[in-house]
Design an enzyme around this catalytic site. Structure first.
Site, PDB file in Angstrom:
ATOM      1  N   GLY A 157       0.818  -1.184   0.043  1.00  0.00           N
ATOM      2  CA  GLY A 157       0.185   0.048   0.084  1.00  0.00           C
ATOM      3  C   GLY A 157       0.779   1.318   0.210  1.00  0.00           C
ATOM      4  O   GLY A 157       0.566   2.244   0.550  1.00  0.00           O
TER       5      GLY A 157
ATOM      6  N   ARG B 124       4.401  -3.525  10.858  1.00  0.00           N
ATOM      7  CA  ARG B 124       5.675  -3.328  10.853  1.00  0.00           C
ATOM      8  C   ARG B 124       6.570  -2.944   9.951  1.00  0.00           C
ATOM      9  O   ARG B 124       7.676  -2.617   9.943  1.00  0.00           O
ATOM     10  CB  ARG B 124       6.189  -4.743  11.153  1.00  0.00           C
ATOM     11  CG  ARG B 124       6.187  -5.804  10.110  1.00  0.00           C
ATOM     12  CD  ARG B 124       6.807  -7.200  10.503  1.00  0.00           C
ATOM     13  NE  ARG B 124       8.305  -6.877  10.500  1.00  0.00           N
ATOM     14  CZ  ARG B 124       8.929  -6.794   9.327  1.00  0.00           C
ATOM     15  NH1 ARG B 124       8.495  -6.961   8.182  1.00  0.00           N
ATOM     16  NH2 ARG B 124      10.338  -6.507   9.581  1.00  0.00           N
TER      17      ARG B 124
ATOM     18  N   GLY C 220       3.406   2.467  13.143  1.00  0.00           N
ATOM     19  CA  GLY C 220       2.982   1.549  12.362  1.00  0.00           C
ATOM     20  C   GLY C 220       1.300   2.004  12.408  1.00  0.00           C
ATOM     21  O   GLY C 220       0.857   2.076  13.629  1.00  0.00           O
TER      22      GLY C 220
ATOM     23  N   GLY D  97      -1.246   0.490  10.173  1.00  0.00           N
ATOM     24  CA  GLY D  97      -2.007  -0.399   9.392  1.00  0.00           C
ATOM     25  C   GLY D  97      -3.193  -1.149  10.345  1.00  0.00           C
ATOM     26  O   GLY D  97      -4.056  -1.495   9.555  1.00  0.00           O
ATOM     27  N   GLU D  98      -3.273  -1.011  11.390  1.00  0.00           N
ATOM     28  CA  GLU D  98      -4.443  -2.025  12.182  1.00  0.00           C
ATOM     29  C   GLU D  98      -5.158  -1.537  12.899  1.00  0.00           C
ATOM     30  O   GLU D  98      -6.436  -1.555  12.982  1.00  0.00           O
ATOM     31  CB  GLU D  98      -3.503  -3.245  12.542  1.00  0.00           C
ATOM     32  CG  GLU D  98      -2.649  -4.070  11.653  1.00  0.00           C
ATOM     33  CD  GLU D  98      -1.935  -4.998  12.110  1.00  0.00           C
ATOM     34  OE1 GLU D  98      -0.632  -4.753  12.650  1.00  0.00           O
ATOM     35  OE2 GLU D  98      -2.218  -6.207  12.246  1.00  0.00           O
TER      36      GLU D  98
END
Lengths: 734, 149
Positions: A474, A515, A694, A696-697
């Site tokens: 991404g 990560r 990080g 992403g989540e």
């Protein structure tokens, strides 16, 4: 922000942008090569059955068929515990999931495969493989699977693990609570829903080396699994990751790569296997459905005094699901002195569960954040204020052990409170049967570190090539290159990043766990520092001085100076090429908090919920490329909306998935969601050179409870089961 | 048929879809297969100017007709305004749905240069994206529409 960066925090175009908007980028199914043949996999129509007989003779005789394989074609190495990048697990489980031998454990479980000179011939031949089954009763949810006398998938019990985290004495502490709320929640099994089906091509070379080209989040995981299952040294397997069309955790497990390799060994040709969408639903992913009970007690001021959680998560067909992470995250957002958390990993007759964006955390947060909302209402305290009174801070201990370092939970909550959305009127419902409501929630994901490697070589024209092993899912080529560019003092356009195969770069763990920008970015930072150190030595040699300084892309000694590009042009005369390298295995990935404010409108006649306004807030630590951070937040938010309102594995009693198509498995479309507003909070991670956490989540964790809380605000009823689709809402209102 | 403005000839088996012909026979792999049953929009192409999902069109149906794929959107080395806007507005993450979105959005803007956000969302509702949450795709299409007007 405060630190002055030249590259970090800007929004340059991505290096692979042109390839991806013109159709030139090569994804898993786009791999072409001379002599390519096509594979098809035969899968179980039953959720649970003993395999009595497999007869491949008719398929083998079908015109165009070049090879047929079953589990018997794997080297029958004795079972042992292996760690193939996703924790320790018996080899027999990994092998059994790739091709079932004695028993099938879910509908879609692969049993055999065919290679033929066309995809159609392979499909037709696959249908000619005769398999005789002894169908067994199946279990499809944790309650049934944990019941006494339930059909067992492997050994006598379907409960394969129990994790317990405890601190203080929650039972006694509940006595001092002014408010005590205990509720039970259920969440459905959902799929990651990446648009690109799994695709892999393998060639068993005449020299005994195996090459694989595939769409994966972790080329080294594929290498290690293929080598392990084929009983080869890892040095004999080379995996080239193609571009990847989404993964969200679901492209970490290995399914078809070893099968393609076995077929190639038999027919001597490169073999490509591409899953159909049905195979993706039935044979890959999903992420677990769950049953979660949460009990929280608060004193009259709203301070949480104690909490207990019971989490039972589907593992799918093999042990090792997501409950451990759920147990780590369930109360992680709060400072609660007395906690008891019990998590159970439960086998069910569904595909072996795979990670999905903060795996395990949304299930837990749906419960916790719904209960917190109830406490806020009970105590008549603003729900953000209540969370602020209990928010985890630096030094707060989690029940699973660690004490938080610097974290941004309070800052995320403050940003939510300050956002115009939170003060804005709800607006009038669009018609008489519609009602509107607002909800908030927060969520946590711990993020991971793990190994990454980068190599940077300097070109004479003042550019540099950056070699890395993290598949770019991404925009990470750019977010990693930006960190190298910052160190080198050159524009990121002068960096030329490449994602390479497993022979060409040092071990790099999966693109996952938020990560990649954190750890591979760190490796790029270190590689760039190595380059700078070497180039300083070259400048010192040229100028015959002892000390050279470097800042803003300029080398200096006394009144002499050279730009990065000027010195790059003189490397050949000062000792040859400069190649820097960085390899890291960091601990201290800074966890990320995210929050959501959402307005919904619920049609009380049809039960349909429309998202009217949505604001996502997240602590990025440091936003390297703010557009890509916003993109992660928006993507996670919309996946959360789908999880909340529509998505589920809709199973028949016999364990067949009834909605295994993108029409019936209803993921959000562009028409289902409003613009997603984003607020990036930056509380730098002290453990990363640039403060990256990080991103992403964590953003997928708060949407489901925030929407449930908003639906309650609109209707006055609480939905404690996902998805909150129209039938559930109509039923709740009846 | 005419493919991206140039005549091409090939043999299609009766059971082959246009998508298979494009990808496997003509090696134009920019058109993607996400589902094979018309529900994701990754395989969007235009057939005589009309937007279709090429997995639901048989190869033989394209005989004598004009097909435009993602490979035919740029003018030589110059990216189409939609392609530029998708990069500038970070409207792609993994990029697998991007060819379908760009072909579909171009079909809309060619016919309706003044399409507003509501119209853009309605038109693109046949294209699934799992990465972006769609927000930046809408912004990119709006920006390209402005540029093209």
């Amino acid at each position: 922000m405060s630190t002055a960066y030249n590259v970090i925090g800007t929004r340059p175009p991505r290096h692979d942008g042109a390839d991806k908007v013109t159709g030139r980028a090569i994804y898993g199914a786009d791999v072409q090569m001379a002599g390519l043949v096509h594979g098809a996999v035969v899968r179980s129509p039953h959720a649970h059955a003993r395999i009595k007989r497999v007869d491949t003779s008719k398929a083998a005789a079908f015109p165009g068929v070049m090879a047929v394989v079953t589990a018997d074609d794997f080297p029958q190495t004795p079972d042992r515990i292996v760690d193939l990048g996703e924790g320790e697990t018996p080899l027999s489980y990994v092998r059994g999931n790739v091709l079932a031998k004695d028993k099938v454990l879910y509908e879609g479980h692969a049993i055999a495969a065919v290679a033929a000179n066309s995809a159609h011939a392979a499909e037709q031949a696959a249908r000619l493989i005769e398999i005789e089954y002894d169908v067994l009763p199946c279990v499809l949810n944790v309650t049934d699977a944990m019941a006494a006398g339930a059909p067992a998938l492997h050994k006598e019990s379907n409960v394969t693990d129990h994790v317990r985290h405890a601190m203080g004495d929650s039972d006694s502490a509940f006595a001092s609570a002014a408010v005590l709320i205990e509720r039970e929640f259920k969440t459905a099994t959902v799929h990651q829903g990446y648009i690109e089906p799994h695709a892999a091509t393998a060639l068993w070379n005449n020299d005994g080396r195996v090459q694989v080209w595939c769409s994966t989040q972790g080329a080294f995981v594929v290498r290690d699994v293929v080598a392990c299952l084929l009983d080869l040294p890892v040095s004999r397997v080379k995996v080239t990751p193609t571009e990847i069309g989404g993964g969200f955790g679901g492209k970490i497990p290995v399914y078809i790569e070893p099968v393609a390799a076995l077929l190639s060994k038999k027919c001597g040709r490169p073999v490509r296997i591409v899953m159909t969408r049905r195979e993706v639903f039935e044979g890959s992913g999903p992420t677990p459905g769950s049953l979660v009970r949460v009990k929280i007690g608060a004193d009259a001021s709203g301070k949480f005094v104690a909490a207990q959680a019971y989490l039972a998560y589907e593992a799918g067909a093999y042990p090792g699901g997501m409950v451990g992470a759920g147990a780590m995250c369930v109360f992680a957002a709060y400072d609660i002195p007395n906690q008891t958390i019990d998590g159970y990993d439960v086998l069910v007759n569904k595909p072996s569960t795979a990670a999905y964006r903060a795996p395990g955390a949304p299930n837990a947060a749906f419960a916790t954040e719904s209960v917190v909302d109830e406490i806020a209402r009970e105590l008549k305290i603003d729900p953000i204020e209540l969370r602020l009174r209990n928010a985890a801070k630096e030094g707060t201990r989690r029940a699973d052990g660690p004490k938080f370092k610097k974290i941004g939970c309070v800052e995320v909550l403050e940003a939510m409170k300050a956002h115009a959305h939170y003060a804005a009127p709800l607006g009038e419902p669009s018609h008489a049967e519609a009602k509107r409501g607002r909800g908030v929630a927060i969520g946590y994901w711990f993020n991971i570190g793990f190994a990454s490697s980068c190599v940077i070589s300097v070109n004479a024209d003042g550019t540099a090539n950056l070699i890395e092993g993290s598949t770019d899912i991404g925009g990470s080529r750019t977010s990693i290159a930006m960190q190298a560019a910052e160190v080198l003092g050159i524009p990121v356009e002068k960096l030329n990043p490449s994602v390479v195969d497993t022979d060409t770069i040092g071990y790099t763990a999966v693109t996952g766990g938020s990560r990649t920008t954190f750890a591979t970015g760190w490796a790029a930072h270190d590689a760039a520092q190595d380059v700078v150190a070497q180039m300083k030595a070259r400048a010192a040699k040229l100028w015959e001085v002892a000390d050279v300084s470097f800042a803003q892309g300029v080398f200096r000694a006394g009144d002499r100076s050279m730009t990065f590009a000027e010195l790059a042009a003189r490397l050949s005369e000062t000792g040859g090429p400069v190649v820097g390298q960085g390899s890291v295995n960091p601990r201290g990935a800074g966890g990320s908090f995210a929050g959501v404010i959402v307005d919904v409108e619920v049609d009380t006649e049809t039960g349909k919920t429309t998202i009217v306004r949505f604001t996502s807030v997240q602590d990025a630590g440091r936003a390297i490329h703010p557009s890509y951070v916003e993109g992660q937040m928006q993507g996670g938010s919309v996946q959360g909306i789908g999880w909340a309102l529509n998505e589920e594995y809709w199973m028949s009693d016999g364990g067949r998935m009834m909605n295994a198509s993108l029409l019936d498995y209803r993921m959000p479309t562009i028409l289902d969601v409003p613009p997603i507003d984003t607020v990036i909070v930056e509380v730098p991670n002290p453990s990363h050179p640039f403060g990256v956490r990080g991103v992403g989540e964590a953003n997928i964790v708060p949407p489901t409870p925030a929407i449930a809380n908003a639906i309650h605000d609109a209707l006055g009823v609480r939905l404690r089961k996902l998805p909150m689709n129209p039938p559930s809402i109509v039923a709740a209102l009846a | 048929m005419t493919l991206n403005g140039e005549p091409v000839e090939f043999l299609a088996e009766p059971r082959q879809t246009l998508l298979e012909c494009l990808r496997d026979t003509l090696h134009l792999t920019g058109t993607k297969e996400g589902c094979g049953d018309g529900n994701c929009g990754s395989c969007c192409v235009t057939l005589d100017g009309n937007l279709v999902t090429s997995c639901l069109v048989l190869g033989v149906e394209a005989q004598g007709r004009s097909v435009t794929t993602i490979e035919g959107i740029a003018r030589g080395n110059d990216l189409h305004p939609l392609q530029k806007a998708f990069i500038e507005h970070a409207a792609l993450q993994c990029g697998i749905c991007t060819p379908g979105f760009i072909v579909a959005a171009k079909a809309l803007l060619d016919a309706e240069p003044a399409a507003d956000e509501e119209r853009i969302r309605l038109w693109l509702a046949n294209n699934l994206c799992r990465c972006t949450g769609y927000d930046k795709i809408v912004r990119a299409v709006q920006a390209a529409a402005k540029e093209m007007r």
